[in-house]
Motif scaffolding. Structure first.
Motif, PDB file in Angstrom:
ATOM      1  N   ASP A  61       0.839  -1.209   0.000  1.00  0.00           N
ATOM      2  CA  ASP A  61       0.000   0.000   0.000  1.00  0.00           C
ATOM      3  C   ASP A  61       0.871   1.254   0.000  1.00  0.00           C
ATOM      4  OD1 ASP A  61      -2.228  -1.584   0.016  1.00  0.00           O
ATOM      5  OD2 ASP A  61      -2.603  -1.375   2.185  1.00  0.00           O
ATOM      6  N   ASP A  62       1.976   1.211   0.742  1.00  0.00           N
ATOM      7  CA  ASP A  62       2.879   2.360   0.764  1.00  0.00           C
ATOM      8  C   ASP A  62       3.497   2.597  -0.612  1.00  0.00           C
ATOM      9  OD1 ASP A  62       4.343   4.419   2.267  1.00  0.00           O
ATOM     10  OD2 ASP A  62       6.091   3.177   1.857  1.00  0.00           O
ATOM     11  N   LEU A  63       3.877   1.464  -1.261  1.00  0.00           N
ATOM     12  CA  LEU A  63       4.427   1.593  -2.618  1.00  0.00           C
ATOM     13  C   LEU A  63       3.398   2.173  -3.583  1.00  0.00           C
ATOM     14  CD1 LEU A  63       6.580  -1.617  -3.278  1.00  0.00           C
ATOM     15  CD2 LEU A  63       7.353   0.735  -3.210  1.00  0.00           C
ATOM     16  N   ARG A  64       2.157   1.667  -3.501  1.00  0.00           N
ATOM     17  CA  ARG A  64       1.102   2.175  -4.404  1.00  0.00           C
ATOM     18  C   ARG A  64       0.835   3.657  -4.154  1.00  0.00           C
ATOM     19  NH1 ARG A  64      -1.360  -1.804  -7.188  1.00  0.00           N
ATOM     20  NH2 ARG A  64      -1.224  -3.937  -6.383  1.00  0.00           N
ATOM     21  N   SER A  65       0.877   4.059  -2.861  1.00  0.00           N
ATOM     22  CA  SER A  65       0.651   5.467  -2.549  1.00  0.00           C
ATOM     23  C   SER A  65       1.722   6.348  -3.182  1.00  0.00           C
ATOM     24  CB  SER A  65       0.635   5.648  -1.027  1.00  0.00           C
ATOM     25  OG  SER A  65       0.490   7.010  -0.697  1.00  0.00           O
ATOM     26  N   GLY A  66       2.981   5.905  -3.071  1.00  0.00           N
ATOM     27  CA  GLY A  66       4.066   6.671  -3.695  1.00  0.00           C
ATOM     28  C   GLY A  66       3.950   6.701  -5.205  1.00  0.00           C
ATOM     29  N   THR A  67       3.499   5.560  -5.767  1.00  0.00           N
ATOM     30  CA  THR A  67       3.358   5.484  -7.229  1.00  0.00           C
ATOM     31  C   THR A  67       2.258   6.437  -7.714  1.00  0.00           C
ATOM     32  OG1 THR A  67       4.003   3.166  -7.103  1.00  0.00           O
ATOM     33  CG2 THR A  67       3.033   3.908  -9.166  1.00  0.00           C
ATOM     34  N   ARG A  68       1.167   6.552  -6.965  1.00  0.00           N
ATOM     35  CA  ARG A  68       0.070   7.438  -7.354  1.00  0.00           C
ATOM     36  C   ARG A  68       0.494   8.908  -7.338  1.00  0.00           C
ATOM     37  NH1 ARG A  68      -3.040   3.887  -3.812  1.00  0.00           N
ATOM     38  NH2 ARG A  68      -4.188   2.372  -5.124  1.00  0.00           N
ATOM     39  N   VAL A  69       1.376   9.249  -6.360  1.00  0.00           N
ATOM     40  CA  VAL A  69       1.864  10.630  -6.309  1.00  0.00           C
ATOM     41  C   VAL A  69       2.627  10.973  -7.594  1.00  0.00           C
ATOM     42  CG1 VAL A  69       3.446  12.211  -5.122  1.00  0.00           C
ATOM     43  CG2 VAL A  69       1.937  10.710  -3.813  1.00  0.00           C
ATOM     44  N   VAL A  70       3.513  10.054  -8.021  1.00  0.00           N
ATOM     45  CA  VAL A  70       4.271  10.282  -9.256  1.00  0.00           C
ATOM     46  C   VAL A  70       3.325  10.301 -10.459  1.00  0.00           C
ATOM     47  CG1 VAL A  70       6.116   9.395 -10.749  1.00  0.00           C
ATOM     48  CG2 VAL A  70       6.328   9.242  -8.258  1.00  0.00           C
ATOM     49  N   ALA A  71       2.298   9.413 -10.443  1.00  0.00           N
ATOM     50  CA  ALA A  71       1.355   9.342 -11.560  1.00  0.00           C
ATOM     51  C   ALA A  71       0.559  10.638 -11.677  1.00  0.00           C
ATOM     52  CB  ALA A  71       0.418   8.147 -11.372  1.00  0.00           C
ATOM     53  N   ALA A  72       0.181  11.220 -10.539  1.00  0.00           N
ATOM     54  CA  ALA A  72      -0.566  12.483 -10.588  1.00  0.00           C
ATOM     55  C   ALA A  72       0.282  13.589 -11.193  1.00  0.00           C
ATOM     56  CB  ALA A  72      -1.001  12.864  -9.173  1.00  0.00           C
ATOM     57  N   ALA A  73       1.567  13.627 -10.852  1.00  0.00           N
ATOM     58  CA  ALA A  73       2.452  14.642 -11.426  1.00  0.00           C
ATOM     59  C   ALA A  73       2.681  14.386 -12.910  1.00  0.00           C
ATOM     60  CB  ALA A  73       3.790  14.653 -10.668  1.00  0.00           C
ATOM     61  N   ALA A  74       2.789  13.074 -13.302  1.00  0.00           N
ATOM     62  CA  ALA A  74       3.020  12.750 -14.718  1.00  0.00           C
ATOM     63  C   ALA A  74       1.783  13.052 -15.552  1.00  0.00           C
ATOM     64  CB  ALA A  74       3.399  11.267 -14.846  1.00  0.00           C
ATOM     65  N   GLU A  75       0.584  13.025 -14.972  1.00  0.00           N
ATOM     66  CA  GLU A  75      -0.634  13.275 -15.725  1.00  0.00           C
ATOM     67  C   GLU A  75      -0.658  14.712 -16.238  1.00  0.00           C
ATOM     68  OE1 GLU A  75      -5.501  12.933 -15.171  1.00  0.00           O
ATOM     69  OE2 GLU A  75      -4.147  12.663 -13.446  1.00  0.00           O
ATOM     70  N   GLU A  76      -0.167  15.647 -15.469  1.00  0.00           N
ATOM     71  CA  GLU A  76      -0.146  17.037 -15.906  1.00  0.00           C
ATOM     72  C   GLU A  76       0.721  17.220 -17.142  1.00  0.00           C
ATOM     73  OE1 GLU A  76       0.943  19.641 -12.805  1.00  0.00           O
ATOM     74  OE2 GLU A  76      -0.736  19.107 -11.484  1.00  0.00           O
ATOM     75  N   HIS A  77       1.749  16.382 -17.236  1.00  0.00           N
ATOM     76  CA  HIS A  77       2.630  16.488 -18.391  1.00  0.00           C
ATOM     77  C   HIS A  77       2.067  15.730 -19.592  1.00  0.00           C
ATOM     78  CE1 HIS A  77       6.186  16.584 -20.883  1.00  0.00           C
ATOM     79  NE2 HIS A  77       6.262  15.236 -20.845  1.00  0.00           N
ATOM     80  N   LEU A  78       1.602  14.468 -19.349  1.00  0.00           N
ATOM     81  CA  LEU A  78       1.167  13.641 -20.469  1.00  0.00           C
ATOM     82  C   LEU A  78      -0.222  14.031 -20.963  1.00  0.00           C
ATOM     83  CD1 LEU A  78       2.396  10.111 -19.304  1.00  0.00           C
ATOM     84  CD2 LEU A  78       3.491  11.652 -20.948  1.00  0.00           C
ATOM     85  N   SER A  79      -1.132  14.432 -20.080  1.00  0.00           N
ATOM     86  CA  SER A  79      -2.505  14.730 -20.492  1.00  0.00           C
ATOM     87  C   SER A  79      -2.698  16.218 -20.795  1.00  0.00           C
ATOM     88  CB  SER A  79      -3.500  14.315 -19.399  1.00  0.00           C
ATOM     89  OG  SER A  79      -3.466  12.924 -19.206  1.00  0.00           O
ATOM     90  N   ASP A  80      -2.165  17.060 -19.898  1.00  0.00           N
ATOM     91  CA  ASP A  80      -2.432  18.484 -20.027  1.00  0.00           C
ATOM     92  C   ASP A  80      -1.339  19.230 -20.795  1.00  0.00           C
ATOM     93  OD1 ASP A  80      -4.621  17.862 -18.492  1.00  0.00           O
ATOM     94  OD2 ASP A  80      -3.641  18.453 -16.593  1.00  0.00           O
ATOM     95  N   GLY A  81      -0.225  18.559 -21.067  1.00  0.00           N
ATOM     96  CA  GLY A  81       0.841  19.195 -21.827  1.00  0.00           C
ATOM     97  C   GLY A  81       1.666  20.171 -21.029  1.00  0.00           C
ATOM     98  N   HIS A  82       1.568  20.136 -19.699  1.00  0.00           N
ATOM     99  CA  HIS A  82       2.385  21.027 -18.888  1.00  0.00           C
ATOM    100  C   HIS A  82       3.845  20.596 -18.921  1.00  0.00           C
ATOM    101  CE1 HIS A  82      -1.374  22.225 -16.326  1.00  0.00           C
ATOM    102  NE2 HIS A  82      -1.442  22.649 -17.597  1.00  0.00           N
ATOM    103  N   ALA A  83       4.672  21.487 -18.458  1.00  0.00           N
ATOM    104  CA  ALA A  83       6.109  21.191 -18.407  1.00  0.00           C
ATOM    105  C   ALA A  83       6.342  20.035 -17.426  1.00  0.00           C
ATOM    106  CB  ALA A  83       6.889  22.421 -17.975  1.00  0.00           C
ATOM    107  N   PRO A  84       7.350  19.228 -17.674  1.00  0.00           N
ATOM    108  CA  PRO A  84       7.613  18.047 -16.815  1.00  0.00           C
ATOM    109  C   PRO A  84       8.304  18.407 -15.494  1.00  0.00           C
ATOM    110  CG  PRO A  84       9.254  18.158 -18.536  1.00  0.00           C
ATOM    111  CD  PRO A  84       8.311  19.291 -18.813  1.00  0.00           C
TER     112      PRO A  84
END
Length: 435
Positions: free
Chosen positions: A27-50
């Motif tokens: 669960d701790d690993l998944r929580s950390g993975t979701r944090v990175v995924a949320a940040a990556a979504e802004e770049h991959l979906s919204d086109g924001h800077a990485p």
């Protein structure tokens, strides 16, 4: 039983705690993975800077983890310097996530890998793989099992200590009672058991034993007093009566002398009978203190002592040489046994007869055989011979074999009457051998 109960209690608990540790780690690993995924979504979906995505990847790297961001085409977009989140196993997890399924964590190179979608679960625009070392998880699991084993061992040790203390509490008064009973059986009639220790049942048993011992002591002392009184009250008047008959017989003539002689014989017979009864009584109340008795030496000594009597009666008395043999019995008892057997045999064997005393080791016994070629006994007489006055054909008091049987049995031996080959009677004594 305690060990089984501890295993049934501790092992399931340790298994449950291990599963909990694994679940918390994942669960701790998944929580950390979701944090990175949320940040990556802004770049991959919204086109924001990485920038934000890079910051999160750097944060993962600082904690010792490895992460990688993949787009919808399973192309690597960004990663930490550690390549553990890349490779075939990571790409399999990414493919599972992109197909709309939640993959189970995988292990690769001692690290645990988890993957989370970037964006919507049903239509992800990418995936993030996070890998961390499984060493902390393994250490916590090992500690869980170690503490469980320590608790089980401590519980088992406490149970064993309690059991030993309880067993000693119960068995100590029983051991004391056993030692007291052994001393009482050896003739120490004043011995008593301790009634202060142990459970109530053991104290009650000790009190009952003491009452029995006191009663036994009273009976034995009373028996001894009766024997002493009989010895004094009967022997004294018998001696006086015999003396008076002797004085009368010295001056009597004719029929009077004959009658007085017959009276003297009856007095002598009565004296022997009293002596025999007293001997039986003493044998019955004898309590042996076993010691090593050299059988071959005692046999040779008694044969030498009775040789003049046997020669006077024309009986051949012999004891073939044998190996040294030692019996475990009361001091002086073997001498009494042989004296009674030899005396009985000399009374029964006619002139020219023979009497042989043999000895040898048989299994765990020291066997002594007294064989004569006299008239012997029929089956009925042999069945009753060891009882007082059991043999109505006995020429003496009829008490000799009763004394022999009592002295043999109280020493833990056996006595048996058999026929001598060629005619006569053989007494077979099996005495406990000394070890």
């Amino acid at each position: 039983m305690t060990a089984v109960l501890l295993v049934l209690a501790v092992v399931p608990l340790a298994v449950l705690m291990t599963a909990r540790e694994r679940a918390d780690y994942r669960d701790d690993l998944r929580s950390g993975t979701r944090v990175v995924a949320a940040a990556a979504e802004e770049h991959l979906s919204d086109g924001h800077a990485p920038t934000l995505m890079r910051e999160e990847l750097d944060a993962v790297a600082r904690t010792g983890g490895c992460a990688a961001v993949y787009d919808a085409e399973v192309r690597l977009v960004a990663s930490t310097p550690c390549p553990a989140a890349q490779g075939d196993e990571a790409e399999k997890l990414v493919g599972t996530v992109l197909s709309g399924h939640e993959p189970e964590p995988a292990e690769q190179g001692g690290r645990l890998l988890v993957a989370e979608p970037v964006g919507e679960i049903r239509g992800p625009v990418g995936a993030v793989v996070l890998a961390r070392s499984a060493a902390p998880l393994d250490a916590r699991i090992a500690a869980t099992w170690g503490w469980s084993a320590a608790i089980g061992a401590a519980g088992l040790a406490a149970s064993a200590l309690l059991s030993v203390r309880l067993a000693r509490w119960v068995s100590r008064p029983l051991s004391t009672l056993d030692a007291t009973a052994k001393k009482l059986g050896e003739g120490a009639l004043e011995e008593r058991a301790d009634v202060d220790g142990g459970p109530p049942e053991a104290r009650s048993l000790a009190a009952t034993f003491n009452a029995m011992a006191a009663r036994t002591e009273t009976l034995v002392h009373g028996h001894r007093a009766v024997i002493a009184d009989v010895s004094h009250q009967l022997r004294t008047p018998l001696a006086a009566l015999r003396l008076r008959l002797d004085l009368l017989a010295a001056e009597a003539e004719g029929d009077t002398a004959v009658e007085l002689a017959a009276g003297q014989e009856e007095i002598a017979r009565l004296s022997r009978l009293v002596d025999g009864l007293l001997a039986v009584a003493r044998a019955e109340q004898a309590v042996p203190s076993p010691t090593a008795v050299q059988v071959d030496e005692v046999v040779a000594e008694r044969v030498a002592a009775w040789a003049p009597v046997a020669e006077e009666r024309g009986v051949r008395l012999a004891a073939p040489d044998g190996l040294a043999l030692c019996a475990w019995m009361g001091s002086g008892h073997l001498e009494q046994i042989l004296d009674n057997l030899i005396a009985n045999a000399l009374e029964a064997v006619p002139d020219g007869g023979s009497l042989t005393i043999d000895h040898r080791a048989v299994a765990d016994s020291a066997r002594v055989q007294v064989s004569d070629d006299g008239p012997g006994m029929n089956a009925e007489a042999k069945a009753l011979a060891f009882r007082r006055f059991g043999n109505p054909q006995a020429r003496g008091t009829g008490l000799g074999l009763a004394i022999v049987h009592r002295l043999v049995t109280i020493n833990g031996g056996t006595a048996e009457l058999t026929d001598t080959p060629g005619g006569g009677l053989t007494v077979v004594l099996d005495l406990p051998a000394y070890r």
